[in-house]
Design a protein around this motif. Structure first.
Motif, short mmCIF file in Angstrom:
data_model
loop_
_atom_site.label_atom_id
_atom_site.label_comp_id
_atom_site.label_asym_id
_atom_site.label_seq_id
_atom_site.Cartn_x
_atom_site.Cartn_y
_atom_site.Cartn_z
N ARG A 90 0.86 -1.22 -0.08
CA ARG A 90 -0.08 0.11 0.13
C ARG A 90 0.98 1.31 -0.02
O ARG A 90 0.71 2.12 -0.60
N SER A 124 -5.11 1.31 -6.07
CA SER A 124 -5.44 1.36 -4.70
C SER A 124 -6.41 0.05 -4.71
O SER A 124 -6.61 -0.55 -3.49
N ASP A 125 -7.36 -0.01 -5.65
CA ASP A 125 -8.30 -1.25 -5.58
C ASP A 125 -7.40 -2.78 -5.61
O ASP A 125 -8.20 -3.54 -4.86
N GLU A 172 -5.36 -7.35 0.38
CA GLU A 172 -5.48 -7.49 1.80
C GLU A 172 -6.69 -8.47 1.84
O GLU A 172 -6.47 -9.30 2.88
N ARG A 173 -7.62 -8.62 1.19
CA ARG A 173 -8.64 -9.43 1.25
C ARG A 173 -8.12 -11.00 0.99
O ARG A 173 -8.41 -11.91 1.95
N GLU A 223 -6.50 -3.37 -2.21
CA GLU A 223 -7.47 -3.85 -1.29
C GLU A 223 -7.96 -5.31 -1.67
O GLU A 223 -8.05 -5.96 -0.71
N ARG A 224 -7.67 -5.77 -2.87
CA ARG A 224 -7.82 -7.10 -3.15
C ARG A 224 -6.86 -7.96 -2.65
O ARG A 224 -6.93 -8.98 -1.99
#
Length: 392
Positions: A210, A227-228, A234-235, A231-232
């Protein structure tokens, strides 16, 4: 190892453990690779190892490196060096007998530590012990100069911060990496791929990735990462941890990329990934299209690893608690019918056999991969009879 140290006259201070082996030992981590630096010239090292009956391979004599082949594994032995010139990708070196001069060539302070193999004494010329204690990744000297010598140090800084760092990164180092991010374009794509995948293979690289995205570190070489994608990632890391699945750097790279096959293929080609890796990266980009599919059928069609990629990357959590453990242990079932069976049932050898065989296989998969022989033959006979009628 004792015989090697004796051959190198370590007792007289002519050899030390260096680099990652010293750092990891001080941190109480398992040491996998042992590197030795020596004030002896490469040809002298070769002669000494030969006299000691130790197999020696001249793996990089122009850079002063000889590899000793020991029962416990290979050990690299490198003569002390100083840089004559650098261009950001490679260095021209001259041999030296100055331990501090050699240590100054290294990237980070805690990577410049060395240890006397006989006494355990630690030699620290640049404050590496303090930085190791505070878990701070600091360049030796001027960060901009270190980056100018080897542009890959930008990516190495973030990988080492993700692995060893605690708290905020060193501000001077971070600013230097940000300012010189465009230098990454001068590196070979293989080196970029290797360093990126090493970063993504760490237990939890999310915060560092990040930070890299926020600082536009990826933009010169991997502009697809946004940034998307973080987030993926991190998931995905959360899901890997929840299901006890080992980190997979290629799957994590797929998470960082948009769900676009063409872009994923372009990234795979740009990074010079293997054909198999490129195929898997492109397959993972189809995760939205397969999110409603039966995981067992998807696994049978594209393979268990690729099916697990799509499953772990999908948006919704519903059903993962059943499907992920199932795919983690999935074994491909064997399709029990072959072309010869269809010919025995009346089909003529040729393209029609392959076509009908595929139709039977699809029906068998949709029916749950039954191993009931009678049911399978009935299924096959019905398809064969249909094909024969169509031919009349």
């Amino acid at each position: 190892m004792a015989g090697l140290l004796e051959a190198l006259d370590a007792a007289s201070g002519k050899a030390r453990y260096v680099g990652g082996a010293v750092r990891d030992a001080l941190l109480g981590l398992a040491v996998s690779d042992v590197d030795i630096a020596t004030s002896l010239l490469p040809q002298d090292v070769l002669a000494r190892l030969k006299n000691a009956g130790i197999k020696a391979v001249p793996t990089g004599l122009e850079h002063g490196t000889v590899t000793a082949v020991l029962p416990g594994g290979p050990v690299e032995i490198t003569t002390l060096r100083r840089d004559v010139s650098t261009d950001g990708r490679r260095a021209t070196v001259a041999f030296s007998d100055d331990w501090q001069e050699d240590a100054a060539r290294r990237d980070f302070t805690f990577n410049a530590l060395s240890a006397d193999p006989m006494t355990g004494e630690i030699f620290d010329y640049f404050g590496g012990l303090d930085d190791l204690d505070s878990r701070t990744v600091c360049f030796i000297g001027d960060p901009l100069q270190r980056i100018a010598e080897d542009h890959l140090r930008i990516l190495r800084f973030f990988r080492f911060h993700a692995r060893f760092g605690a708290g905020a990164p060193d501000a001077q180092a971070l600013d230097a990496c940000t300012a010189r991010a465009n230098d990454l374009m001068a590196l070979s794509r293989e080196r970029i791929a290797d360093e990126t995948l090493k970063l993504l293979a760490l237990a939890d690289p999310v915060a560092t990735v990040r930070l890299m995205a926020d600082r536009a570190i990826f933009r010169p070489v991997l502009p697809e990462i946004g940034s998307d994608g973080v987030e993926r990632l991190e998931r995905l890391v959360d899901r890997e941890r929840a299901f006890g699945i080992a980190p997979d750097p290629l799957r994590r790279l797929a998470a960082l990329l948009p769900a676009d096959v063409d872009k994923s293929m372009a990234v795979g080609a740009r990074l010079r990934l293997s054909n198999r890796q490129q195929k898997r990266l492109a397959s993972a980009a189809l995760w939205p299209a397969s999110s409603e599919s039966d995981p067992a059928i998807v696994a049978y069609e594209i393979g268990g690893e690729e099916a697990l990629d799509r499953l772990l990357l999908r948006d919704e959590d519903q059903g993962l608690d059943v499907a992920v453990p199932f795919l983690s242990q999935w074994v491909r079932p064997r399709f029990p019918i072959g072309g010869g069976d269809l010919i025995a049932m009346g089909l003529t050898a040729g393209p029609v056999v392959a076509r009908v065989l595929k139709m039977i296989e699809q029906e068998w998969a949709r029916g749950g991969f039954t191993n009931d022989e009678a049911a399978i033959r009935m299924m096959a006979r019905a398809q064969v009879e249909g094909a024969l009628r169509d031919r009349i």
